[in-house]
Design a protein around this motif. Sequence first.
Motif, PDB file in Angstrom:
ATOM      1  N   MET A   1       0.829  -1.201   0.000  1.00 53.45           N
ATOM      2  CA  MET A   1       0.000   0.000   0.000  1.00 53.45           C
ATOM      3  C   MET A   1       0.867   1.255   0.000  1.00 53.45           C
ATOM      4  O   MET A   1       0.542   2.240  -0.698  1.00 53.45           O
ATOM      5  CB  MET A   1      -0.923  -0.006   1.217  1.00 53.45           C
ATOM      6  N   ASN A   2       1.964   1.249   0.746  1.00 50.98           N
ATOM      7  CA  ASN A   2       2.871   2.397   0.723  1.00 50.98           C
ATOM      8  C   ASN A   2       3.478   2.597  -0.657  1.00 50.98           C
ATOM      9  O   ASN A   2       3.645   3.730  -1.126  1.00 50.98           O
ATOM     10  CB  ASN A   2       3.974   2.205   1.766  1.00 50.98           C
TER      11      ASN A   2
ATOM     12  N   MET B   1       2.086   1.706  -3.495  1.00 44.97           N
ATOM     13  CA  MET B   1       1.030   2.185  -4.385  1.00 44.97           C
ATOM     14  C   MET B   1       0.786   3.673  -4.183  1.00 44.97           C
ATOM     15  O   MET B   1       0.544   4.408  -5.151  1.00 44.97           O
ATOM     16  CB  MET B   1      -0.248   1.385  -4.131  1.00 44.97           C
ATOM     17  N   LYS B   2       0.846   4.142  -2.937  1.00 44.40           N
ATOM     18  CA  LYS B   2       0.661   5.571  -2.689  1.00 44.40           C
ATOM     19  C   LYS B   2       1.797   6.382  -3.306  1.00 44.40           C
ATOM     20  O   LYS B   2       1.575   7.433  -3.907  1.00 44.40           O
ATOM     21  CB  LYS B   2       0.592   5.830  -1.190  1.00 44.40           C
ATOM     22  N   ALA B   3       3.020   5.861  -3.176  1.00 40.51           N
ATOM     23  CA  ALA B   3       4.165   6.586  -3.730  1.00 40.51           C
ATOM     24  C   ALA B   3       4.134   6.589  -5.248  1.00 40.51           C
ATOM     25  O   ALA B   3       4.416   7.609  -5.893  1.00 40.51           O
ATOM     26  CB  ALA B   3       5.468   5.955  -3.220  1.00 40.51           C
ATOM     27  N   GLN B   4       3.789   5.437  -5.848  1.00 39.06           N
ATOM     28  CA  GLN B   4       3.799   5.356  -7.299  1.00 39.06           C
ATOM     29  C   GLN B   4       2.571   6.010  -7.928  1.00 39.06           C
ATOM     30  O   GLN B   4       2.593   6.394  -9.095  1.00 39.06           O
ATOM     31  CB  GLN B   4       3.869   3.885  -7.736  1.00 39.06           C
ATOM     32  N   ASN B   5       1.497   6.132  -7.143  1.00 40.46           N
ATOM     33  CA  ASN B   5       0.305   6.778  -7.679  1.00 40.46           C
ATOM     34  C   ASN B   5       0.568   8.245  -7.987  1.00 40.46           C
ATOM     35  O   ASN B   5       0.059   8.798  -8.953  1.00 40.46           O
ATOM     36  CB  ASN B   5      -0.852   6.634  -6.690  1.00 40.46           C
ATOM     37  N   ALA B   6       1.367   8.882  -7.128  1.00 43.54           N
ATOM     38  CA  ALA B   6       1.712  10.277  -7.377  1.00 43.54           C
ATOM     39  C   ALA B   6       2.563  10.422  -8.626  1.00 43.54           C
ATOM     40  O   ALA B   6       2.464  11.408  -9.354  1.00 43.54           O
ATOM     41  CB  ALA B   6       2.441  10.851  -6.168  1.00 43.54           C
ATOM     42  N   ALA B   7       3.414   9.430  -8.890  1.00 41.44           N
ATOM     43  CA  ALA B   7       4.265   9.473 -10.069  1.00 41.44           C
ATOM     44  C   ALA B   7       3.638   8.784 -11.272  1.00 41.44           C
ATOM     45  O   ALA B   7       4.231   8.776 -12.346  1.00 41.44           O
ATOM     46  CB  ALA B   7       5.609   8.813  -9.759  1.00 41.44           C
ATOM     47  N   ALA B   8       2.452   8.183 -11.081  1.00 41.01           N
ATOM     48  CA  ALA B   8       1.724   7.515 -12.165  1.00 41.01           C
ATOM     49  C   ALA B   8       2.541   6.389 -12.779  1.00 41.01           C
ATOM     50  O   ALA B   8       2.506   6.174 -13.983  1.00 41.01           O
ATOM     51  CB  ALA B   8       1.319   8.523 -13.240  1.00 41.01           C
ATOM     52  N   GLN B   9       3.276   5.641 -11.950  1.00 35.34           N
ATOM     53  CA  GLN B   9       4.044   4.498 -12.420  1.00 35.34           C
ATOM     54  C   GLN B   9       3.238   3.219 -12.158  1.00 35.34           C
ATOM     55  O   GLN B   9       3.496   2.460 -11.234  1.00 35.34           O
ATOM     56  CB  GLN B   9       5.398   4.444 -11.712  1.00 35.34           C
ATOM     57  N   TYR B  10       2.235   3.005 -13.008  1.00 35.92           N
ATOM     58  CA  TYR B  10       1.330   1.893 -12.778  1.00 35.92           C
ATOM     59  C   TYR B  10       1.997   0.543 -13.035  1.00 35.92           C
ATOM     60  O   TYR B  10       1.598  -0.469 -12.457  1.00 35.92           O
ATOM     61  CB  TYR B  10       0.090   2.038 -13.653  1.00 35.92           C
ATOM     62  N   GLY B  11       2.967   0.508 -13.902  1.00 39.52           N
ATOM     63  CA  GLY B  11       3.680  -0.746 -14.146  1.00 39.52           C
ATOM     64  C   GLY B  11       4.370  -1.256 -12.892  1.00 39.52           C
ATOM     65  O   GLY B  11       4.377  -2.461 -12.622  1.00 39.52           O
ATOM     66  N   GLN B  12       4.942  -0.355 -12.112  1.00 38.62           N
ATOM     67  CA  GLN B  12       5.597  -0.759 -10.868  1.00 38.62           C
ATOM     68  C   GLN B  12       4.581  -1.179  -9.808  1.00 38.62           C
ATOM     69  O   GLN B  12       4.850  -2.065  -8.996  1.00 38.62           O
ATOM     70  CB  GLN B  12       6.450   0.395 -10.361  1.00 38.62           C
ATOM     71  N   MET B  13       3.392  -0.566  -9.812  1.00 36.33           N
ATOM     72  CA  MET B  13       2.343  -0.995  -8.896  1.00 36.33           C
ATOM     73  C   MET B  13       1.874  -2.405  -9.243  1.00 36.33           C
ATOM     74  O   MET B  13       1.677  -3.240  -8.367  1.00 36.33           O
ATOM     75  CB  MET B  13       1.170  -0.013  -8.933  1.00 36.33           C
ATOM     76  N   TYR B  14       1.700  -2.690 -10.533  1.00 37.85           N
ATOM     77  CA  TYR B  14       1.325  -4.031 -10.953  1.00 37.85           C
ATOM     78  C   TYR B  14       2.405  -5.039 -10.559  1.00 37.85           C
ATOM     79  O   TYR B  14       2.090  -6.165 -10.129  1.00 37.85           O
ATOM     80  CB  TYR B  14       1.107  -4.069 -12.470  1.00 37.85           C
TER      81      TYR B  14
END
Length: 286
Positions: free
Chosen positions: A238-239, A241-254
Amino acid sequence: MTAVTRPVRHKKPFPWKEALRILVLTLISLLMIFPIFWMISGSLKAPHEVMNKDVFWPAKPYWENYAIAWKSAPFGQYFKNSILMATTVVICQVLTGSLAGYAFAKLPFKLSKPIFFLFLCSMMIPSEATIVSNFLTLAALRLTNTFFSVIVVSLVSMFSVFLFRQFYKTIDNALLEAAYIDGAGYSRTMTSIIFPMAQPSIVTIILFNFLSFWNEYIIAMTLLTDPKGPKTLPVGLMNLMKAQNAAAQYGQMYAGLVLVMLPTLILYICVQKKLTQGMTLGGLKG
């Protein structure tokens, strides 16, 4: 000269019901598998491909997503924390569940049925309903932000007690009486006779509770609030996802989602037959 009569072969009707059942199950399976496939596909896409609707599967896997996700959130440490806490909780739940289930099944005492009924009623109360009281109690004792705080609220599983009780109900009392005649006490009977016979239940409880606790988020998020303290995989994810959501790095969230999901998915695929067989023990005997 008599003519030879050939047996008439009747054509079997087409099994429309069976074909319809297979078709429906296939569609349901595809609907359940597609989100997993989409997540894996997204984790292998380059940053410019993730939001591109025309790219269904990347031409070249972008493995850097996994490397960045692994380094951005210390997944190595989170894996160790989750495995340590899940293993400890499962061992405690097996011990408490086996002992309590044996008492309810083979050691009838006064008010045993009403007490067991209250235990069953507790299964209808979600853990989220008691998390505030647990947090206030542990905070007053200064036990938050520790592994012990997460473990102590999960020591007993009513599912484990119920499943063990149902299995012990199927054991013939004559076998236990023979052990007592031979001089075996309760502890010797449990370790030498009951536990070996209860291996299907033990395996089921270990797998079911491990998979459940591996994905536990609410308890860990509430009790482990210190940013520098221990974290489990769901909280770390979750941490990330919050960090990558700001940078819009959805590939890293996946990629982070795949890292968390993959161990449990492989474990479930390997032991799904034993898990299903053990779950049926709950309806053997009341």
